[in-house]
Design an enzyme around this catalytic site. Structure first.
Site, PDB file in Angstrom:
ATOM      1  CD  GLU A   1      -9.094  -8.912  -3.646  1.00  0.00           C
ATOM      2  OE1 GLU A   1      -9.947  -8.584  -2.803  1.00  0.00           O
ATOM      3  OE2 GLU A   1      -7.951  -9.320  -3.334  1.00  0.00           O
TER       4      GLU A   1
ATOM      5  CG  HIS B   1      -5.573  -6.220  -0.200  1.00  0.00           C
ATOM      6  ND1 HIS B   1      -6.749  -6.153   0.508  1.00  0.00           N
ATOM      7  CD2 HIS B   1      -5.786  -7.105  -1.218  1.00  0.00           C
ATOM      8  CE1 HIS B   1      -7.643  -6.945  -0.062  1.00  0.00           C
ATOM      9  NE2 HIS B   1      -7.089  -7.533  -1.115  1.00  0.00           N
TER      10      HIS B   1
ATOM     11  CG  ASN C   1      -3.659  -2.588   6.623  1.00  0.00           C
ATOM     12  OD1 ASN C   1      -3.489  -2.119   5.504  1.00  0.00           O
ATOM     13  ND2 ASN C   1      -4.655  -3.402   6.911  1.00  0.00           N
TER      14      ASN C   1
ATOM     15  CE1 TYR D   1      -9.446  -2.816   0.218  1.00  0.00           C
ATOM     16  CE2 TYR D   1      -8.472  -0.945  -0.927  1.00  0.00           C
ATOM     17  CZ  TYR D   1      -8.336  -2.092  -0.149  1.00  0.00           C
ATOM     18  OH  TYR D   1      -7.090  -2.517   0.259  1.00  0.00           O
TER      19      TYR D   1
ATOM     20  CE  LYS E   1      -3.908  -2.274   2.233  1.00  0.00           C
ATOM     21  NZ  LYS E   1      -4.969  -2.162   3.247  1.00  0.00           N
TER      22      LYS E   1
END
Ligand code: CMP
Length: 139
Positions: free
Chosen positions: A128, A117, A114, A51, A11
């Protein structure tokens, strides 16, 4: 039967912090093969689409802003039982609760930022992976 691929994104927070090399090393050392990978900057629209399953959650707007705030690395990873194995490697969503030595424990900043993913099911891993890569971009 468990599937053998999962989709990860490194990310924007981890990319900005220069953790790309350390995270890829952690992934490969964990026994995953990288079957496809690219660095890209998601548009706001693309982050919304990726998302969409979270569109009714209170954090959705901030998550879309964050995920379109800078480059990411998207990759298809292969290993036996890849979804569960990768979720173990990265740890809990909240880095503060992630098990010691997991990627989010080592490199995550907050429950939103975080670091990585990981797909949450075999079905979503296929969806995905197809979001980022066509059949000619995967080996
Ligand atoms: P990820 O595994 O990519 O899936 C959904 C993302 O939403 C998650 O990682 C976090 O980046 C973010 N997220 C999940 N829960 C929260 C929360 N309670 N507050 C803020 N962001 C969250």
């Amino acid at each position: 039967m468990q599937g053998n691929i999962t989709l990860t994104m490194i990310k924007p927070d981890a990319m900005r912090s220069g953790y790309i090399g350390k995270i890829l090393d952690h992934i490969v050392s964990g026994g995953f093969s990288i079957r496809a990978a690219k660095v890209l900057h998601l548009t706001h629209y693309q982050a919304e689409k990726f998302y969409l399953v979270h569109k009714d959650r209170p954090f959705y707007r901030d998550l879309v802003e964050f995920m379109s705030s800078g480059p990411i690395l998207a990759a298809v990873l292969e290993k036996e039982n890849a979804v569960d194995a990768f979720r173990q490697l990265i740890g809990s969503t909240d880095p503060a609760k992630a098990e010691t030595g997991t990627i989010r424990n080592l490199y995550g900043a907050s429950i939103q930022e975080n670091a990585v993913h990981g797909s949450d099911s075999d079905e979503n891993a296929l969806i995905e992976a197809a979001f980022f890569f066509n059949q000619f971009e995967r080996v």
